[in-house]
Write an enzyme that holds these catalytic residues in place. Structure first.
Site, PDB file in Angstrom:
ATOM      1  N   HIS A   1     -12.626   0.777  -4.086  1.00  0.00           N
ATOM      2  CA  HIS A   1     -11.720   0.033  -5.060  1.00  0.00           C
ATOM      3  C   HIS A   1     -12.571  -1.218  -5.513  1.00  0.00           C
ATOM      4  O   HIS A   1     -13.627  -1.844  -4.788  1.00  0.00           O
ATOM      5  CB  HIS A   1     -10.404  -0.347  -4.458  1.00  0.00           C
ATOM      6  CG  HIS A   1      -9.608   0.764  -4.237  1.00  0.00           C
ATOM      7  ND1 HIS A   1      -8.302   0.851  -4.955  1.00  0.00           N
ATOM      8  CD2 HIS A   1      -9.550   1.681  -3.187  1.00  0.00           C
ATOM      9  CE1 HIS A   1      -7.763   2.127  -4.404  1.00  0.00           C
ATOM     10  NE2 HIS A   1      -8.339   2.617  -3.246  1.00  0.00           N
TER      11      HIS A   1
ATOM     12  N   ASP B   1      -2.308  -1.253  -3.840  1.00  0.00           N
ATOM     13  CA  ASP B   1      -2.812  -0.171  -4.101  1.00  0.00           C
ATOM     14  C   ASP B   1      -1.520   0.445  -4.436  1.00  0.00           C
ATOM     15  O   ASP B   1      -0.757   0.950  -3.609  1.00  0.00           O
ATOM     16  CB  ASP B   1      -3.768   0.402  -3.278  1.00  0.00           C
ATOM     17  CG  ASP B   1      -4.060   1.956  -3.456  1.00  0.00           C
ATOM     18  OD1 ASP B   1      -3.452   2.306  -4.544  1.00  0.00           O
ATOM     19  OD2 ASP B   1      -4.923   2.361  -2.693  1.00  0.00           O
TER      20      ASP B   1
ATOM     21  N   TYR C   1       0.965  -1.115  -0.045  1.00  0.00           N
ATOM     22  CA  TYR C   1       0.043  -0.014   0.087  1.00  0.00           C
ATOM     23  C   TYR C   1       0.792   1.088   0.116  1.00  0.00           C
ATOM     24  O   TYR C   1       1.396   1.663   0.885  1.00  0.00           O
ATOM     25  CB  TYR C   1      -0.855   0.013   1.226  1.00  0.00           C
ATOM     26  CG  TYR C   1      -1.814   1.197   1.279  1.00  0.00           C
ATOM     27  CD1 TYR C   1      -2.538   1.701   0.002  1.00  0.00           C
ATOM     28  CD2 TYR C   1      -2.170   1.748   2.628  1.00  0.00           C
ATOM     29  CE1 TYR C   1      -3.101   2.990   0.294  1.00  0.00           C
ATOM     30  CE2 TYR C   1      -2.895   2.764   2.702  1.00  0.00           C
ATOM     31  CZ  TYR C   1      -3.492   3.367   1.535  1.00  0.00           C
ATOM     32  OH  TYR C   1      -4.372   4.590   1.647  1.00  0.00           O
TER      33      TYR C   1
END
Length: 267
Positions: free
Chosen positions: A258, A156, A116
């Protein structure tokens, strides 16, 4: 082996039953074909995560996690149908060891990492921190390639690589997430031997986007960003059978901002 990655935007919100039609993450886990699921932005410590995912763990999923040092921020995890035989928290830099932004596991004969990357903010200390984290991740990915083991780094990335990856790319040219140096960083990773498997299977088309703002008509108009990637080592990428974004059929059925990005890898 099928691998999926999803920024859950808070695990406790993701597992909440929002309506009779939208039951959240847990029902999705009962129907997904994925063998491994990488989670980002859990915003939970290990105990909270285990509690939220208790039904999935009772169904046989194995859980590894890296909880964040800041309450209610960050947090990454990996769910696997196979036992987890090795766990590594952090990409290697001491600065980020406890940030809950990088988790790497060995499971089912594969090395899988959930990452992330920070959002950043152009020309601020937040952007400099993002760049330091990017450098640490790139260094770890170089080590993985040298190990010559099948590996995939999912998550991500908070970076749109090309103009095909952001619907409103012209408006974001000077903003974090689409800065030239960020895009070049991804280009360099790909040039070193990592493969953006979704783009390989979906060349020369906008998206497929994996994030849309909750606000306005972004989702309905498919005005999104493709910032959730699976970067695989060359040998593994050569065995990709399919890659897709599991976009909800309607705004009301979303349990995160998402969507899961799911890739099937062959033997």
């Amino acid at each position: 082996m099928t691998v999926s990655t999803i920024n859950v935007n808070g695990i406790r919100a993701a597992v909440k039953e929002r309506s009779p039609e939208n039951l959240g993450l847990l029902p999705w886990l009962t129907t997904t074909t994925a063998d491994v699921v990488c989670l980002q932005e859990t915003r939970a410590d290990d105990d909270q995560l285990t509690e939220a995912l208790a039904p999935a763990l009772a169904d046989g999923w194995h859980l590894a996690s890296a909880d964040p040092h800041l309450k209610g921020r960050n947090g990454v995890a990996v769910l696997s149908r196979h036992p987890v035989t090795r766990t590594r928290i952090g990409p290697g830099a001491d600065e980020f060891a406890a940030h809950g932004r990088y988790l790497e596991v060995d499971t089912g004969g594969l090395t899988v990492a959930s990452v992330y990357i920070p959002t950043g903010e152009a020309e601020t200390d937040r952007q400099l921190e993002k760049e330091r984290f990017m450098a640490a991740v790139a260094a770890r990915m170089a080590e993985l390639r040298r190990d010559q083991r099948d590996a995939v780094v999912c998550g991500d990335w908070n970076i749109g690589h090309t103009e095909l990856d952001i619907k409103a790319w012209k408006a974001n040219r000077k903003k974090s997430g689409f800065l030239p140096e960020e895009r070049q960083w991804l280009t360099t990773l790909l040039a070193s031997g990592w493969v953006d498997v979704v783009r390989v299977l979906h060349p020369d088309v906008p998206g497929p986007y994996s994030w849309w703002s909750w606000r306005g008509k972004a989702f309905d108009n498919d005005a999104g960003w493709r910032i959730d990637y699976q970067l695989a080592t060359e040998g593994l990428a050569g065995r990709v059978r399919s890659a897709r974004v599991e976009r909800a059929e309607a705004y009301a059925l979303r349990w995160s901002d998402h969507a899961p990005v799911t890739v099937e890898y062959g033997e």
